[in-house]
Design an enzyme around this catalytic site. Sequence first.
Site, PDB file in Angstrom:
ATOM      1  N   ASN A 119      47.040  25.340  34.761  1.00  0.00           N
ATOM      2  CA  ASN A 119      48.099  26.688  35.570  1.00  0.00           C
ATOM      3  C   ASN A 119      47.224  27.848  35.932  1.00  0.00           C
ATOM      4  O   ASN A 119      46.085  27.298  35.299  1.00  0.00           O
ATOM      5  CB  ASN A 119      48.906  27.140  35.409  1.00  0.00           C
ATOM      6  CG  ASN A 119      49.752  28.458  35.729  1.00  0.00           C
ATOM      7  OD1 ASN A 119      49.940  27.731  37.656  1.00  0.00           O
ATOM      8  ND2 ASN A 119      49.755  29.491  35.703  1.00  0.00           N
ATOM      9  N   HIS A 121      45.647  31.054  37.021  1.00  0.00           N
ATOM     10  CA  HIS A 121      46.630  31.920  37.325  1.00  0.00           C
ATOM     11  C   HIS A 121      45.178  33.096  38.421  1.00  0.00           C
ATOM     12  O   HIS A 121      44.286  33.428  37.855  1.00  0.00           O
ATOM     13  CB  HIS A 121      46.959  32.346  36.088  1.00  0.00           C
ATOM     14  CG  HIS A 121      47.444  34.450  35.900  1.00  0.00           C
ATOM     15  ND1 HIS A 121      49.280  34.448  36.222  1.00  0.00           N
ATOM     16  CD2 HIS A 121      47.326  35.920  35.543  1.00  0.00           C
ATOM     17  CE1 HIS A 121      49.296  35.042  36.096  1.00  0.00           C
ATOM     18  NE2 HIS A 121      48.486  36.356  35.647  1.00  0.00           N
ATOM     19  N   SER A 148      41.895  32.494  36.695  1.00  0.00           N
ATOM     20  CA  SER A 148      42.069  31.848  35.175  1.00  0.00           C
ATOM     21  C   SER A 148      42.205  30.501  35.701  1.00  0.00           C
ATOM     22  O   SER A 148      43.477  30.433  36.273  1.00  0.00           O
ATOM     23  CB  SER A 148      42.404  32.216  34.216  1.00  0.00           C
ATOM     24  OG  SER A 148      41.591  33.876  33.906  1.00  0.00           O
ATOM     25  N   ASP A 157      51.388  31.992  30.961  1.00  0.00           N
ATOM     26  CA  ASP A 157      50.214  32.502  30.968  1.00  0.00           C
ATOM     27  C   ASP A 157      49.552  32.789  29.842  1.00  0.00           C
ATOM     28  O   ASP A 157      48.019  33.565  30.006  1.00  0.00           O
ATOM     29  CB  ASP A 157      49.912  33.482  31.908  1.00  0.00           C
ATOM     30  CG  ASP A 157      50.628  33.621  33.278  1.00  0.00           C
ATOM     31  OD1 ASP A 157      50.925  32.490  33.510  1.00  0.00           O
ATOM     32  OD2 ASP A 157      51.505  34.726  33.944  1.00  0.00           O
TER      33      ASP A 157
HETATM   34  C1  GAR Z   1      47.566  31.469  44.192  1.00  0.00           C
HETATM   35  O1  GAR Z   1      46.836  32.739  44.216  1.00  0.00           O
HETATM   36  C2  GAR Z   1      47.571  31.396  42.164  1.00  0.00           C
HETATM   37  O2  GAR Z   1      47.074  31.553  41.404  1.00  0.00           O
HETATM   38  C3  GAR Z   1      48.633  31.601  42.184  1.00  0.00           C
HETATM   39  O3  GAR Z   1      49.889  31.331  42.923  1.00  0.00           O
HETATM   40  C4  GAR Z   1      48.705  31.751  44.178  1.00  0.00           C
HETATM   41  C5  GAR Z   1      49.527  30.327  45.369  1.00  0.00           C
HETATM   42  O4  GAR Z   1      48.614  30.042  46.118  1.00  0.00           O
HETATM   43  N1  GAR Z   1      49.565  32.004  41.263  1.00  0.00           N
HETATM   44  C6  GAR Z   1      50.460  32.616  39.974  1.00  0.00           C
HETATM   45  O5  GAR Z   1      50.272  33.230  40.291  1.00  0.00           O
HETATM   46  C7  GAR Z   1      51.096  31.684  38.737  1.00  0.00           C
HETATM   47  N2  GAR Z   1      51.682  32.839  37.859  1.00  0.00           N
HETATM   48  P1  GAR Z   1      48.814  28.797  46.741  1.00  0.00           P
HETATM   49  O6  GAR Z   1      50.258  28.753  46.946  1.00  0.00           O
HETATM   50  O7  GAR Z   1      47.671  29.074  48.624  1.00  0.00           O
HETATM   51  O8  GAR Z   1      47.672  28.187  46.325  1.00  0.00           O
END
Ligand code: GAR
Length: 225
Positions: A119, A121, A148, A157
Amino acid sequence: MNTAAAAPLRIAVLISGRGTNMLAIARACASGQISGRIVTVIGDRVGATGLAAAQDLGLATKLIEARAWRNEAGFDRAGFEAALREQIDASGAELVVLAGFMRVLSAGFVHHYTGRILNIHPSLLPAYPGLDTHARALAAGDREHGASVHYVTPELDAGPPLLQARVPVLPGDTVDSLSARVHAVEHRIYPEVISWIAARRLHWCGGRPQLDGATLDGPRQWSED
Ligand code: GAR
């Protein structure tokens, strides 16, 4: 191990939104930075606009709408996860990459992919697990924030972080400006970690990550050099 002989890593990517991390991973596969290929991109909601972007790249996509597993009794998580597993396993994926997949997965699902599920985060874990990480970092007056990449374990997480990228929090930053800065580094660190796995440099050994033959006790720190 002779990495040159390793077959390209088969990767499943799960998304809920724009999928910009998925696109960064696809670019890294195309450029050869990752010795691998995306075999399926799965979205859990119609609003996962990254699915259309994946299709434009010629990637196989699948919409498994979580809403379809909602009924009077609530959310049939077991049914939804069974459909996810079926799609992932049918694709032959060796690695499952959660890239903005905004769902809490059951312990049973995570155990099925132990050591094969990552994942990303948007925080410097263990700081700010869960949602609204940028707003929480701003409210706390943090001078530094970041992202991370971690192995997924059943606790949200909380799996071992593998690589982190730090960004400064600048005067006048808003959630939008800060999240844009974090997003930019996410697109560097996610392909990097996946490239380690594809090169058979990073393994899950007895419940701990091992990189280049040594246990990784804490995350590596990203630098542009
Ligand atoms: C990213 O910022 C990722 O870190 C976050 O969602 C976004 C997805 O962006 N993930 C979380 O918050 C998971 N807990 P994307 O769809 O443009 O890749």
